[in-house]
Design a protein around this motif. Sequence first.
Motif, PDB file in Angstrom:
ATOM      1  N   ILE A 100      42.063  44.636  44.908  1.00 23.75           N
ATOM      2  CA  ILE A 100      42.007  44.222  43.513  1.00 23.75           C
ATOM      3  C   ILE A 100      40.592  43.704  43.234  1.00 23.75           C
ATOM      4  O   ILE A 100      39.926  43.177  44.125  1.00 23.75           O
TER       5      ILE A 100
ATOM      6  N   THR B  78      47.741  37.757  41.250  1.00 19.86           N
ATOM      7  CA  THR B  78      47.749  39.213  41.200  1.00 19.86           C
ATOM      8  C   THR B  78      48.203  39.799  42.528  1.00 19.86           C
ATOM      9  O   THR B  78      49.031  40.725  42.578  1.00 19.86           O
TER      10      THR B  78
ATOM     11  N   LEU C 202      51.786  42.332  43.576  1.00 20.48           N
ATOM     12  CA  LEU C 202      51.702  43.706  44.065  1.00 20.48           C
ATOM     13  C   LEU C 202      52.984  44.127  44.786  1.00 20.48           C
ATOM     14  O   LEU C 202      53.500  43.411  45.650  1.00 20.48           O
TER      15      LEU C 202
END
Length: 317
Positions: free
Chosen positions: A189, A216, A220
């Motif tokens: 990322i 984030t 995933l």
Amino acid sequence: MTAYLVLKDHPLKRGQDGPGIKVDAKAESDGQLFSEGESTLDTVKEGDVLTERDALAALMIPSANNIARLLARWDAGSEKAFVEKMNKTADELGMKNTHYTDPSGLTASTVSTAEDLVKLGEKLVEFPALMDITKLPEWKDPSGKKWRNYNTLVPFDGALGIKTGSTTKAGGNLLFAAHRMVDGTDQLIVGAVLGQHKNPIIDTVNAASKQVMTATLDLLEGAKIVKKGDVVGTVDNGMGGSSQVVATKDVKAVGWAGLTVKLELTDDGKTIPHGAVAGTHVGTLTVGEGASQVKVAVALKDDLPEPTTGDKLTRLG
């Protein structure tokens, strides 16, 4: 961007030092601008030789503006010519709101956005030799002086860098990258947090970036988007015959809810045969982008018939 252009023009493999770069008088004198608030590598003297790797480390960890300008002169012959390359490359990468006026990014007229910087970051993570530098918590220069990495995300949580930047006007800024293994694939990322003005600004931007990065990474997950045998396209022999193309394996994409996944079907640069039996490998389906993409072979679902004499005559006509 300076690091990106240097690595494009002078590729560096992992573990290599790269060519030597001679320190000129300007790089030495610019090194003393730390007394005026600039970030510099103040230990270099005219005539010293820095390896490409050390020059990049000086650029990325202590944000040495004098070395950024030295690299520009080394690569393009002049800082002006290098800045022209920077802006041309920004256009090529789709960085529509970015404009460079110097190789170090220090001048107020050099501007960008978080979205544009992420586009650049997606290219930078494709240089393993650079990531080996940016994930270091500190770097020792050739004189033996140690410099801390102000990106405090590394080396935790799979963080790979990439670069801090700060001025009183711009606030604290951080372009970051991280990776995590998900469903057997190494997922990367890239993110950017800009304009953090709460003092101390570097601590503030690191904290904000960590929150975004870890949240984030935690989101995933893998999801099957194509099953083995699913039709993903069609090929033709250029003479009227055609056959559907199917995936030869299940395909999983990794992301988060609501993410749009890019799919690309290619012929691997090879000419599709005029005739072939079912199961013949005719290309590749690519899922995702950059270093985290997944590739799977595609094959003919049914036989692709050889063109008839009539097809050939029609083609000639």
